[in-house]
Motif scaffolding. Sequence first.
Motif, mmCIF file in Angstrom:
data_model
loop_
_atom_site.group_PDB
_atom_site.id
_atom_site.type_symbol
_atom_site.label_atom_id
_atom_site.label_comp_id
_atom_site.label_asym_id
_atom_site.label_seq_id
_atom_site.Cartn_x
_atom_site.Cartn_y
_atom_site.Cartn_z
ATOM 1 N N GLU A 217 0.824 -1.213 0.000
ATOM 2 C CA GLU A 217 0.000 0.000 0.000
ATOM 3 C C GLU A 217 0.858 1.263 0.000
ATOM 4 O O GLU A 217 0.528 2.240 -0.680
ATOM 5 C CB GLU A 217 -0.913 -0.042 1.237
ATOM 6 C CG GLU A 217 -1.857 1.130 1.395
ATOM 7 C CD GLU A 217 -2.630 1.062 2.718
ATOM 8 O OE1 GLU A 217 -2.916 -0.053 3.199
ATOM 9 O OE2 GLU A 217 -2.939 2.132 3.259
ATOM 10 N N TYR B 3 -7.716 -4.728 -11.361
ATOM 11 C CA TYR B 3 -8.169 -3.668 -10.463
ATOM 12 C C TYR B 3 -7.185 -2.493 -10.413
ATOM 13 O O TYR B 3 -7.590 -1.357 -10.225
ATOM 14 C CB TYR B 3 -8.374 -4.226 -9.046
ATOM 15 C CG TYR B 3 -9.587 -5.128 -8.931
ATOM 16 C CD1 TYR B 3 -10.787 -4.636 -8.434
ATOM 17 C CD2 TYR B 3 -9.543 -6.457 -9.327
ATOM 18 C CE1 TYR B 3 -11.905 -5.452 -8.322
ATOM 19 C CE2 TYR B 3 -10.648 -7.283 -9.223
ATOM 20 C CZ TYR B 3 -11.821 -6.779 -8.723
ATOM 21 O OH TYR B 3 -12.924 -7.585 -8.625
ATOM 22 N N THR C 155 -5.161 -1.901 -8.045
ATOM 23 C CA THR C 155 -5.189 -1.401 -6.672
ATOM 24 C C THR C 155 -4.392 -2.358 -5.788
ATOM 25 O O THR C 155 -4.073 -3.467 -6.213
ATOM 26 C CB THR C 155 -6.639 -1.382 -6.133
ATOM 27 O OG1 THR C 155 -7.174 -2.716 -6.246
ATOM 28 C CG2 THR C 155 -7.514 -0.447 -6.938
ATOM 29 N N SER D 121 -7.764 -5.870 -3.958
ATOM 30 C CA SER D 121 -8.688 -6.093 -5.077
ATOM 31 C C SER D 121 -9.956 -6.763 -4.572
ATOM 32 O O SER D 121 -10.163 -6.932 -3.381
ATOM 33 C CB SER D 121 -7.986 -6.937 -6.135
ATOM 34 O OG SER D 121 -7.570 -8.167 -5.586
ATOM 35 N N GLY E 12 -11.593 -4.511 -1.815
ATOM 36 C CA GLY E 12 -10.783 -3.478 -2.470
ATOM 37 C C GLY E 12 -11.656 -2.434 -3.146
ATOM 38 O O GLY E 12 -11.364 -1.235 -3.093
ATOM 39 N N THR F 255 -10.901 1.153 -1.651
ATOM 40 C CA THR F 255 -10.002 1.958 -2.488
ATOM 41 C C THR F 255 -10.518 3.385 -2.714
ATOM 42 O O THR F 255 -9.736 4.328 -2.634
ATOM 43 C CB THR F 255 -9.706 1.245 -3.815
ATOM 44 O OG1 THR F 255 -9.184 -0.048 -3.516
ATOM 45 C CG2 THR F 255 -8.693 2.005 -4.649
ATOM 46 N N ARG G 106 -7.968 6.265 -1.981
ATOM 47 C CA ARG G 106 -7.319 6.947 -3.099
ATOM 48 C C ARG G 106 -8.200 7.993 -3.791
ATOM 49 O O ARG G 106 -7.769 8.598 -4.771
ATOM 50 C CB ARG G 106 -6.899 5.928 -4.166
ATOM 51 C CG ARG G 106 -5.854 4.953 -3.703
ATOM 52 C CD ARG G 106 -5.315 4.227 -4.911
ATOM 53 N NE ARG G 106 -4.384 3.173 -4.565
ATOM 54 C CZ ARG G 106 -3.871 2.339 -5.456
ATOM 55 N NH1 ARG G 106 -4.206 2.438 -6.732
ATOM 56 N NH2 ARG G 106 -3.020 1.408 -5.101
ATOM 57 N N TRP H 52 -11.937 6.297 -8.440
ATOM 58 C CA TRP H 52 -12.070 4.850 -8.237
ATOM 59 C C TRP H 52 -13.517 4.404 -8.110
ATOM 60 O O TRP H 52 -13.783 3.268 -7.716
ATOM 61 C CB TRP H 52 -11.244 4.416 -7.021
ATOM 62 C CG TRP H 52 -9.789 4.680 -7.257
ATOM 63 C CD1 TRP H 52 -9.095 5.792 -6.898
ATOM 64 C CD2 TRP H 52 -8.878 3.866 -8.002
ATOM 65 N NE1 TRP H 52 -7.798 5.712 -7.352
ATOM 66 C CE2 TRP H 52 -7.632 4.536 -8.026
ATOM 67 C CE3 TRP H 52 -8.992 2.624 -8.638
ATOM 68 C CZ2 TRP H 52 -6.514 4.006 -8.677
ATOM 69 C CZ3 TRP H 52 -7.878 2.097 -9.273
ATOM 70 C CH2 TRP H 52 -6.655 2.780 -9.296
#
Lengths: 469, 232
Positions: free
Chosen positions: A116, A331, A333, A336, A340, A344, A348, A353
Amino acid sequence: MSFASEFMDRARVVASNLRHRQIIRTALGNYEMARDRRKATYQDWQGARQLAAETKWEAINHLDHYLLDFSNRLEARGTKVHWASNASQARDIILSIVQQKQARSVIKSKAMTAEEIHLNEALEKAGLKVVESDLGELIVQLRRETPYHIVFPSMHLTREEISALFEKELGSAPTLDPEELTMIARRVLRGKYLTADIGITGGNFAVAETGMVSITENEGNARLTAALPKTMITLLGIEKIIPRLDDLALFLPMLATMGAGQALTGYNTLYGGPRQPGELDGPEEWHVVLLDNHRTELLADGEQRDALHCIRCGACLNVCPIFRNVGGHTYGTTYSGPIGSVITPHLRGLQDWKHLSGASSLCGACTETCPVKIDLHHHLLQNRRNAAQERPDNLEEAAFGVFGWFTRRPAAWKTVRSILQKIQPLTRRFQKKPWHPAKPWTQTRDLPVLPSESFRDWWKNRPKTSKHD
Amino acid sequence: MTEKGQILNRIRQALKTNAPHPGHHAPAQVKNPGGSHHTPSPGEPRNWLPKVGESVEEHRTLFARNAAELKADFHWLDSLEDARKLLNDMASREVWQKVATHAGECTSPLCSTLPCKVLTLSPGYDRNELESCNAGISECDFLVAQTGTVALTNQSAGGRALSVLPPHHIVLARKHQLLPDLPAAFAGLRKKYGDNFPSMISLITGPSRTGDIERILVLGAHGPKKLTILAF
């Protein structure tokens, strides 16, 4: 290119890859059998889920209190606890420890939080040699890829690919025997454990009551990482807290059951400090880095707070029809699958997203399987709602406005219907054209043909029969 | 303010909003139960976890079944002398050159008669020498029938590395160390160590394993390829 269109492009490629589909189907088919066999040994799986959910609820909803307990108890036994608000602070803390120790090599056991914060890149940029010790993680590291799955990082690869990779990167002889391949990695890594200056681990549970970090693994690589290097660093998300030591009697078997269909994972190890006076071995120093990185923002969303209950078992990925079709790398990411897709946007940014919330059939398989009862598929809907409220789609709203206007006016509706019915041989001819406005839908589907008679007309004109026919 | 203060502050701010209780997903209507929240008792998972039976005999059978499934070698022996014989046979069968162990009430008498070199770990031991040993012989805290698990600490089992670095780990246990389940194991650890836990507690369930290549089980990924448990 936006994250959404990248997702679409990758999904299109992977979903039609029959070989990928075969690998995933075999792997997850075996997983499902093992998981179900294990679940059946519980006296009451649903009771266990409810207790696990309530325990995590208690921890997360009193997080300040339990985090303080945890860090005070760790510090009382000589552990240095660091707090990082974001990824760059966490990287800086770890880099400064590493530099202070004048370390050259790092051995790492599996940690999604390290993925991450892109820790490996930062360490390598500072001139360090970082080696992943979990076999699956080592394989994806050698391929310069991210983990495919949070529990099974190299699930997408065949033994042929792994053999070729080892041949190229480690200079080993080709072999198709999984055992021999594993032994190649074992030999390579043995030397690394013995010489690494720093060991970095993640953690699965942080026990507030006793100030301990619990690490779950099958291979023994985390055990070695926490035993041999002089300095140990553990990176933990602040949501890993559980209140009591005894809670592990429930969480460890549940994590094993849902993660890989095991009664208990090979090694579940609790660390309460660096080497203590009178102890035989162990690191001289232990640094625990507590990471926020937008977790407090998710915490502030009462509706979705339970996403912080996640124990990262991967069960929701395994049952998700979208994950099974598009695969983990699509994904783009760290996390997932359904979990996720839920978290996410919080970690983010929602607008970048939000497409992940659309990558769901809302079948609810994730919610049903989650061992800590996270309301995953409703959270996907809530993310869709929040995204639309934050930035309304004017075109979509206008389209529905027009649709709504017609549906409220039967005469207008009837006229439009009859016009559409007359011109449909013409429009159907263009439905596969690249400029068609409904292209994303019409590309892979044929628009159904409007019947010559509407339902209302049919109803009016149907032959009258008696009630009992 | 320190980073710690800021994070705790953000948490306290965030927790001013209520979250629905588990099992309820209509958000706004459900309020926190606040102080009335249910705190589970230590034995509560027992109501849901797999059944383990009441008698020692049942626990022994369950442990043996779990060990077999995990591909661990489990022996329930009559005496320390039987354990000695078994260990010595193993030493010649596997042609041990050198084994590692720690000072202890079971390890010391049993390792002194082994027909090979014995490295007894003491602070500052040579880890390369430990790595070159054919086996590591340690004691443990408990055996857990429910999952076929060996519970040990760095205090009871010769530090952090002895039980994972050599390719064969041999665990010596007294029969009374066999416990029914995980709640009993945690209670046992509390009773034994009080507030002064060793810096490592490890629950070992079978030899080291991996399924990272096509989900096919391989033993001895990084830790021991073999796990032998002798209870006497």
